[in-house]
Design a protein around this motif. Structure first.
Motif, PDB file in Angstrom:
ATOM      1  N   MET A  73       0.831  -1.177   0.000  1.00  0.00           N
ATOM      2  CA  MET A  73       0.000   0.000   0.000  1.00  0.00           C
ATOM      3  C   MET A  73       0.882   1.249   0.000  1.00  0.00           C
ATOM      4  N   ILE A  74       0.591   2.196  -0.901  1.00  0.00           N
ATOM      5  CA  ILE A  74       1.360   3.436  -0.995  1.00  0.00           C
ATOM      6  C   ILE A  74       0.649   4.528  -0.203  1.00  0.00           C
ATOM      7  N   ALA A  75       1.399   5.211   0.654  1.00  0.00           N
ATOM      8  CA  ALA A  75       0.877   6.330   1.442  1.00  0.00           C
ATOM      9  C   ALA A  75       1.598   7.599   1.017  1.00  0.00           C
ATOM     10  N   ILE A  76       0.834   8.663   0.821  1.00  0.00           N
ATOM     11  CA  ILE A  76       1.405   9.948   0.416  1.00  0.00           C
ATOM     12  C   ILE A  76       1.269  10.914   1.575  1.00  0.00           C
ATOM     13  N   MET A 124       6.333  19.691  -0.818  1.00  0.00           N
ATOM     14  CA  MET A 124       7.014  18.506  -1.316  1.00  0.00           C
ATOM     15  C   MET A 124       6.329  17.309  -0.680  1.00  0.00           C
ATOM     16  N   LEU A 125       5.894  16.396  -1.531  1.00  0.00           N
ATOM     17  CA  LEU A 125       5.218  15.191  -1.062  1.00  0.00           C
ATOM     18  C   LEU A 125       6.092  13.972  -1.306  1.00  0.00           C
ATOM     19  N   ALA A 126       5.955  13.002  -0.431  1.00  0.00           N
ATOM     20  CA  ALA A 126       6.680  11.734  -0.562  1.00  0.00           C
ATOM     21  C   ALA A 126       5.664  10.599  -0.554  1.00  0.00           C
ATOM     22  N   ALA A 127       5.854   9.646  -1.445  1.00  0.00           N
ATOM     23  CA  ALA A 127       5.030   8.435  -1.485  1.00  0.00           C
ATOM     24  C   ALA A 127       5.877   7.300  -0.924  1.00  0.00           C
ATOM     25  N   HIS A 128       5.360   6.648   0.113  1.00  0.00           N
ATOM     26  CA  HIS A 128       6.084   5.555   0.755  1.00  0.00           C
ATOM     27  C   HIS A 128       5.304   4.256   0.628  1.00  0.00           C
ATOM     28  N   ASP A 129       6.036   3.190   0.411  1.00  0.00           N
ATOM     29  CA  ASP A 129       5.451   1.847   0.439  1.00  0.00           C
ATOM     30  C   ASP A 129       5.342   1.477   1.916  1.00  0.00           C
ATOM     31  N   GLU A 130       4.121   1.393   2.412  1.00  0.00           N
ATOM     32  CA  GLU A 130       3.913   1.121   3.836  1.00  0.00           C
ATOM     33  C   GLU A 130       4.405  -0.265   4.250  1.00  0.00           C
ATOM     34  N   ASP A 131       4.451  -1.185   3.319  1.00  0.00           N
ATOM     35  CA  ASP A 131       4.893  -2.541   3.644  1.00  0.00           C
ATOM     36  C   ASP A 131       6.401  -2.627   3.831  1.00  0.00           C
ATOM     37  N   GLY A 163       8.542   0.392   3.746  1.00  0.00           N
ATOM     38  CA  GLY A 163       9.133   1.648   4.197  1.00  0.00           C
ATOM     39  C   GLY A 163       9.932   2.349   3.123  1.00  0.00           C
ATOM     40  N   THR A 164       9.895   1.828   1.914  1.00  0.00           N
ATOM     41  CA  THR A 164      10.658   2.362   0.793  1.00  0.00           C
ATOM     42  C   THR A 164      10.022   3.638   0.240  1.00  0.00           C
ATOM     43  N   LEU A 165      10.864   4.594  -0.122  1.00  0.00           N
ATOM     44  CA  LEU A 165      10.374   5.785  -0.819  1.00  0.00           C
ATOM     45  C   LEU A 165      10.035   5.376  -2.247  1.00  0.00           C
ATOM     46  N   ALA A 166       8.766   5.503  -2.613  1.00  0.00           N
ATOM     47  CA  ALA A 166       8.315   5.117  -3.956  1.00  0.00           C
ATOM     48  C   ALA A 166       8.358   6.274  -4.928  1.00  0.00           C
ATOM     49  N   GLY A 167       8.214   7.505  -4.427  1.00  0.00           N
ATOM     50  CA  GLY A 167       8.228   8.652  -5.325  1.00  0.00           C
ATOM     51  C   GLY A 167       8.138   9.956  -4.570  1.00  0.00           C
ATOM     52  N   THR A 168       8.313  11.038  -5.312  1.00  0.00           N
ATOM     53  CA  THR A 168       8.245  12.374  -4.733  1.00  0.00           C
ATOM     54  C   THR A 168       7.808  13.376  -5.791  1.00  0.00           C
ATOM     55  N   VAL A 169       7.220  14.473  -5.336  1.00  0.00           N
ATOM     56  CA  VAL A 169       6.857  15.578  -6.220  1.00  0.00           C
ATOM     57  C   VAL A 169       7.108  16.878  -5.461  1.00  0.00           C
ATOM     58  N   ALA A 170       7.554  17.892  -6.196  1.00  0.00           N
ATOM     59  CA  ALA A 170       7.862  19.186  -5.601  1.00  0.00           C
ATOM     60  C   ALA A 170       7.065  20.289  -6.289  1.00  0.00           C
ATOM     61  N   PHE A 171       6.662  21.271  -5.493  1.00  0.00           N
ATOM     62  CA  PHE A 171       5.975  22.463  -5.995  1.00  0.00           C
ATOM     63  C   PHE A 171       6.682  23.672  -5.396  1.00  0.00           C
ATOM     64  N   SER A 172       7.132  24.584  -6.261  1.00  0.00           N
ATOM     65  CA  SER A 172       7.892  25.739  -5.784  1.00  0.00           C
ATOM     66  C   SER A 172       7.209  27.051  -6.164  1.00  0.00           C
ATOM     67  N   ARG A 173       7.561  28.064  -5.413  1.00  0.00           N
ATOM     68  CA  ARG A 173       7.003  29.405  -5.573  1.00  0.00           C
ATOM     69  C   ARG A 173       7.328  29.990  -6.951  1.00  0.00           C
ATOM     70  N   ALA A 211      10.482   5.780  -8.130  1.00  0.00           N
ATOM     71  CA  ALA A 211      11.485   4.711  -8.118  1.00  0.00           C
ATOM     72  C   ALA A 211      11.128   3.650  -9.163  1.00  0.00           C
ATOM     73  N   ALA A 212      12.139   3.056  -9.749  1.00  0.00           N
ATOM     74  CA  ALA A 212      11.955   2.109 -10.862  1.00  0.00           C
ATOM     75  C   ALA A 212      10.938   1.013 -10.559  1.00  0.00           C
TER      76      ALA A 212
END
Length: 173
Positions: free
Chosen positions: A1-4, A44-51, A53-63, A84-85
């Motif tokens: 399960m991915i959590a953001i 900045m958001l991070a997507a983690h694999d809850e199973d 603990g791996t960082l699955a992805g990220t997105v950034a929003f800047s001014r 992540a691949a």
């Protein structure tokens, strides 16, 4: 399960490593670092694999510095997004981007710009025609904008859309 969730200080090393392995050059990782140091990172958001603990992805929003009809409006740039691949083509990027857009909408941001593939970003409502009349060094078919707040962008002449200074250090579009 991915959590953001919003990225935290505990995510810095993993996000930097993900950005350095996801792109051919280190520019995106350096961009994120420079945006954070300058205080221009809005979200900045991070997507983690809850199973795992791996960082699955990220997105950034800047001014951004954006003006319509002579008045500044709250605007951000989406960049970069990385997955992540092992998590690619599984909806992680889409979930990160949509979660970011939803949060920005709640925070009163009026416009979100992105420089990228129109076929990918159009699914979120990004439109090159909407961005076309803003003065930007990135102007063209790949600069797109999304009107938030139900599209209630002030009427008038679209003037400039300037990314945070850190973007000037990137390779030219």
């Amino acid at each position: 399960m991915i959590a953001i969730r919003p990225a935290s200080g505990h995510d810095v090393a993993a996000i930097d490593a993900l950005l350095r392995t996801s792109f051919a050059q280190a520019e995106e990782a350096d961009l994120v670092r420079d945006l954070c140091i300058a205080g221009d990172m809005v979200l900045m958001l991070a997507a983690h694999d809850e199973d795992t603990g791996t960082l699955a992805g990220t997105v950034a929003f800047s001014r951004m510095d954006v003006a319509v009809a002579g008045k500044p409006i709250a605007a951000v740039a989406l960049a970069p997004v990385a997955v992540a691949a092992d998590y690619r083509h599984k909806g992680v990027a889409e979930a990160l981007i949509q979660a970011g857009i939803n949060r920005l909408e709640q925070e009163g941001v009026m416009l979100c710009f992105v420089l990228g593939d129109p076929a990918f970003y159009a699914r979120f409502g990004f439109d090159a025609d909407f961005a076309r009349n803003f003065d930007s060094p990135y102007a063209g078919d790949y600069l797109m904008a999304l009107a938030l707040q139900g599209g209630l962008v002030p009427c008038g002449v679209r003037e400039h859309a300037r990314h945070a200074p850190a973007f000037a250090r990137l390779s030219q579009p």
